[in-house]
Design a protein around this motif. Structure first.
Motif, PDB file in Angstrom:
ATOM      1  N   GLU A   1       1.061  -1.632   0.135  1.00  0.00           N
ATOM      2  CA  GLU A   1      -0.277   0.031   0.158  1.00  0.00           C
ATOM      3  C   GLU A   1       0.968   1.494  -0.174  1.00  0.00           C
ATOM      4  OE1 GLU A   1      -2.713  -0.199   3.275  1.00  0.00           O
ATOM      5  OE2 GLU A   1      -3.440  -2.040   1.902  1.00  0.00           O
ATOM      6  N   ALA A   2       2.213   1.389   0.521  1.00  0.00           N
ATOM      7  CA  ALA A   2       3.118   2.379   0.101  1.00  0.00           C
ATOM      8  C   ALA A   2       3.762   2.467  -0.855  1.00  0.00           C
ATOM      9  CB  ALA A   2       3.694   2.199   2.485  1.00  0.00           C
ATOM     10  N   GLU A   3       3.462   1.543  -1.868  1.00  0.00           N
ATOM     11  CA  GLU A   3       4.380   2.095  -2.566  1.00  0.00           C
ATOM     12  C   GLU A   3       3.397   2.070  -4.305  1.00  0.00           C
ATOM     13  OE1 GLU A   3       8.036  -1.532  -1.484  1.00  0.00           O
ATOM     14  OE2 GLU A   3       5.831  -2.025  -2.321  1.00  0.00           O
ATOM     15  N   THR A   4       2.995   3.294  -4.260  1.00  0.00           N
ATOM     16  CA  THR A   4       1.758   3.339  -5.059  1.00  0.00           C
ATOM     17  C   THR A   4       1.971   4.708  -5.999  1.00  0.00           C
ATOM     18  OG1 THR A   4       0.692   4.670  -3.480  1.00  0.00           O
ATOM     19  CG2 THR A   4      -0.217   2.514  -3.839  1.00  0.00           C
ATOM     20  N   ARG A   5       3.159   5.679  -5.476  1.00  0.00           N
ATOM     21  CA  ARG A   5       4.109   6.450  -6.013  1.00  0.00           C
ATOM     22  C   ARG A   5       4.782   6.704  -6.187  1.00  0.00           C
ATOM     23  NH1 ARG A   5       1.205  11.917  -5.213  1.00  0.00           N
ATOM     24  NH2 ARG A   5      -0.542  11.541  -3.391  1.00  0.00           N
ATOM     25  N   ILE A   6       5.628   7.403  -7.706  1.00  0.00           N
ATOM     26  CA  ILE A   6       7.112   7.477  -8.060  1.00  0.00           C
ATOM     27  C   ILE A   6       7.745   8.292  -7.345  1.00  0.00           C
ATOM     28  CG2 ILE A   6       8.392   7.712 -10.343  1.00  0.00           C
ATOM     29  CD1 ILE A   6       5.887   7.648 -11.926  1.00  0.00           C
TER      30      ILE A   6
ATOM     31  N   ILE B   1      20.167   1.720 -28.902  1.00  0.00           N
ATOM     32  CA  ILE B   1      19.341   1.289 -29.548  1.00  0.00           C
ATOM     33  C   ILE B   1      18.341   2.827 -29.335  1.00  0.00           C
ATOM     34  CG2 ILE B   1      18.195  -0.659 -28.231  1.00  0.00           C
ATOM     35  CD1 ILE B   1      16.603   1.528 -25.861  1.00  0.00           C
ATOM     36  N   SER B   2      17.333   2.595 -30.356  1.00  0.00           N
ATOM     37  CA  SER B   2      17.078   3.705 -30.931  1.00  0.00           C
ATOM     38  C   SER B   2      16.155   4.908 -30.201  1.00  0.00           C
ATOM     39  CB  SER B   2      16.531   2.898 -31.971  1.00  0.00           C
ATOM     40  OG  SER B   2      15.323   2.585 -32.532  1.00  0.00           O
ATOM     41  N   GLY B   3      15.131   3.616 -28.992  1.00  0.00           N
ATOM     42  CA  GLY B   3      14.319   4.623 -28.423  1.00  0.00           C
ATOM     43  C   GLY B   3      15.240   4.906 -26.703  1.00  0.00           C
ATOM     44  N   LYS B   4      14.247   4.530 -26.457  1.00  0.00           N
ATOM     45  CA  LYS B   4      14.012   5.521 -24.625  1.00  0.00           C
ATOM     46  C   LYS B   4      14.106   4.082 -23.831  1.00  0.00           C
ATOM     47  CE  LYS B   4      14.803  10.529 -26.025  1.00  0.00           C
ATOM     48  NZ  LYS B   4      14.612  11.797 -25.621  1.00  0.00           N
ATOM     49  N   MET B   5      14.958   4.122 -22.781  1.00  0.00           N
ATOM     50  CA  MET B   5      14.168   3.096 -21.505  1.00  0.00           C
ATOM     51  C   MET B   5      13.786   4.045 -20.479  1.00  0.00           C
ATOM     52  SD  MET B   5      15.621  -0.983 -20.388  1.00  0.00           S
ATOM     53  CE  MET B   5      15.558  -1.194 -21.604  1.00  0.00           C
ATOM     54  N   TYR B   6      12.903   4.064 -19.995  1.00  0.00           N
ATOM     55  CA  TYR B   6      12.522   4.888 -18.884  1.00  0.00           C
ATOM     56  C   TYR B   6      12.495   3.919 -16.961  1.00  0.00           C
ATOM     57  CZ  TYR B   6      11.956   8.824 -21.463  1.00  0.00           C
ATOM     58  OH  TYR B   6      12.695   9.565 -22.739  1.00  0.00           O
ATOM     59  N   ARG B   7      12.937   3.916 -16.115  1.00  0.00           N
ATOM     60  CA  ARG B   7      12.296   3.302 -15.225  1.00  0.00           C
ATOM     61  C   ARG B   7      11.837   3.743 -13.610  1.00  0.00           C
ATOM     62  NH1 ARG B   7      18.113  -1.325 -13.883  1.00  0.00           N
ATOM     63  NH2 ARG B   7      17.119  -2.420 -15.298  1.00  0.00           N
ATOM     64  N   TYR B   8      10.534   4.137 -13.488  1.00  0.00           N
ATOM     65  CA  TYR B   8       9.914   4.448 -12.809  1.00  0.00           C
ATOM     66  C   TYR B   8      10.286   3.984 -10.775  1.00  0.00           C
ATOM     67  CZ  TYR B   8       7.858   6.788 -16.367  1.00  0.00           C
ATOM     68  OH  TYR B   8       7.698   7.998 -18.078  1.00  0.00           O
ATOM     69  N   TYR B   9      10.358   4.528 -10.086  1.00  0.00           N
ATOM     70  CA  TYR B   9      10.750   3.523  -8.725  1.00  0.00           C
ATOM     71  C   TYR B   9       9.298   4.268  -8.292  1.00  0.00           C
ATOM     72  CZ  TYR B   9      15.454   2.748  -9.990  1.00  0.00           C
ATOM     73  OH  TYR B   9      16.438   1.650 -10.833  1.00  0.00           O
ATOM     74  N   LEU B  10       8.281   2.684  -7.258  1.00  0.00           N
ATOM     75  CA  LEU B  10       7.633   3.227  -6.962  1.00  0.00           C
ATOM     76  C   LEU B  10       8.976   2.124  -5.153  1.00  0.00           C
ATOM     77  CD1 LEU B  10       5.373   0.781  -8.536  1.00  0.00           C
ATOM     78  CD2 LEU B  10       5.705   3.175  -8.128  1.00  0.00           C
ATOM     79  N   ASN B  11      10.270   1.890  -5.141  1.00  0.00           N
ATOM     80  CA  ASN B  11      10.766   1.942  -3.763  1.00  0.00           C
ATOM     81  C   ASN B  11      11.886   1.543  -4.092  1.00  0.00           C
ATOM     82  OD1 ASN B  11      12.065   0.828  -1.885  1.00  0.00           O
ATOM     83  ND2 ASN B  11      10.067   0.037  -0.913  1.00  0.00           N
ATOM     84  N   ARG B  12      12.890   2.532  -3.640  1.00  0.00           N
ATOM     85  CA  ARG B  12      14.202   2.436  -4.286  1.00  0.00           C
ATOM     86  C   ARG B  12      15.000   1.744  -3.210  1.00  0.00           C
ATOM     87  NH1 ARG B  12      13.121   8.062  -3.761  1.00  0.00           N
ATOM     88  NH2 ARG B  12      14.570   8.848  -1.591  1.00  0.00           N
TER      89      ARG B  12
END
Length: 273
Positions: free
Chosen positions: A70-75, A85-96
Motif C-alpha cells: 500500500e505504501a508503494e503507489t507513488r513514483i 538502441i534507437s528508442g529510450k528506456m525509463y524506470r519509474y521507481y515505486l521503492n528505491r
C-alpha cells in the motif's frame, strides 16, 4: 544531480532533436522541475494505479514476483537508461530500497521507440543482491572472457532462496519437487552458448529538482522462464551488475549484482496520475 548535470555525464542521451521539446524543457527548468515530458505524463510524486490481477495470476502459477504494498503507489524516483538502441528506456521507481531491508527495489520499466510510442512495459521487483568479492566473480557477472552473464541458461536454486529467508511454504509453491528453476537467455541467438551482455548507464533523480540521485554503469542480461506448460505466461529474471559512479552529486564507487523479477504488462493495466 539534475538532468542537466547528467547531460555532462552521458552526452547524447539527453540531446534534443525537436524544437518543441527544447521549449518544454526550458519551461520546466524555469519552474525548477527536472522530471519533464516523460511517458504517461509521469513525475516524481505521481500516483500509480496498477491492476494487480496479472501479478496475482502469475504468483498463483509460481512466479517469484513481489506485489507492491500500500505504501508503494507513488513514483519516488525516475531514471533514464543510456543504451545502444534507437528508442529510450525509463524506470519509474515505486521503492528505491537497494538492500532489500524495506521491501526492496520496485519499479516500472518502459521502453519507447524512436517515435516516443510505448512498446514494452515491465513491472519489476527485487529478489536479492550480492557483492562479487573476487576478481573471478566480477569477471563472471560482467560477462568477461566469454562466459558468465550472457550464458544461454541460468539456474536459480532453491537453496539460494532459503539463504535469503524464503519460508518453506513459499518455496514449495514455486519449486514444487524441483531443486532449481531453469531460465533461458532472452536475447540473441538461442543456439549460441554465450551472448555478450548489454551495457549502459543509468542516471536517476530522486527529487523533482534533481538535487538527489545517482549514476551507475549497468551490465545486464534478461532471462526468461514459462510459468505454465502452454507458455502463455512467463516471467523474466533481470541480472544486472551495477557499478556506482556517483550519488547525490558526490563521487562514489561500489559494485553489486541485482537480481530482479519482471512481468510484462499491458499498458491498459496502468494509470499514472
Amino acid at each position: 544531480m539534475a538532468w542537466k548535470d547528467a547531460y555532462q555525464y552521458v552526452g547524447k542521451l539527453f540531446n534534443k532533436h525537436d524544437k518543441d521539446e527544447l521549449v518544454a524543457d526550458d519551461m520546466h527548468a524555469e519552474s525548477g522541475r527536472q522530471d519533464a515530458s516523460l511517458p504517461l505524463g509521469a513525475r516524481i510524486g505521481s500516483v500509480v494505479n496498477l491492476q494487480k490481477t496479472p501479478l496475482i495470476r502469475a504468483i498463483s502459477q509460481g512466479s517469484l514476483i513481489a506485489m507492491p504494498d500500500e505504501a508503494e503507489t507513488r513514483i519516488v524516483a525516475i531514471s533514464r537508461m543510456q543504451l545502444p538502441i534507437s528508442g529510450k528506456m525509463y524506470r519509474y521507481y515505486l521503492n528505491r530500497d537497494a538492500d532489500g531491508n524495506n521491501g526492496g527495489e520496485k519499479f516500472l520499466q518502459l521502453y519507447c521507440d524512436a517515435s516516443g510510442e510505448l512498446q514494452e512495459l515491465l513491472y519489476c521487483s527485487h529478489l536479492t543482491r550480492l557483492i562479487p568479492e573476487t576478481v573471478e566473480d566480477q569477471q563472471a557477472f560482467l560477462g568477461e572472457n566469454g562466459a558468465g552473464l550472457g550464458d544461454r541458461n541460468y539456474s536459480l536454486w532453491r537453496e539460494q532462496l532459503v539463504s535469503i529467508g524464503w519460508d518453506e511454504a513459499s518455496l514449495d509453491s514455486v519449486f514444487s519437487d524441483a531443486d532449481s528453476l531453469q531460465y533461458e537467455r532472452d536475447a540473441g541467438d538461442p543456439a549460441q552458448e554465450f551472448v555478450a551482455p548489454f551495457k549502459g548507464v543509468e542516471t536517476r533523480i530522486d527529487d523533482a529538482a534533481g538535487k538527489l540521485g545517482l549514476q551507475q554503469d549497468v551490465v545486464f542480461m534478461p532471462y526468461r522462464r514459462s510459468l505454465n506448460e502452454a507458455g502463455e505466461q512467463s516471467e523474466l529474471l533481470l541480472i544486472s551488475t551495477e557499478i556506482l559512479r556517483s550519488k547525490d552529486g558526490s563521487s562514489k564507487r561500489d559494485i553489486h549484482v541485482d537480481f530482479m523479477i519482471a512481468l510484462p504488462l499491458e499498458a491498459e493495466r496502468l494509470l499514472v496520475q
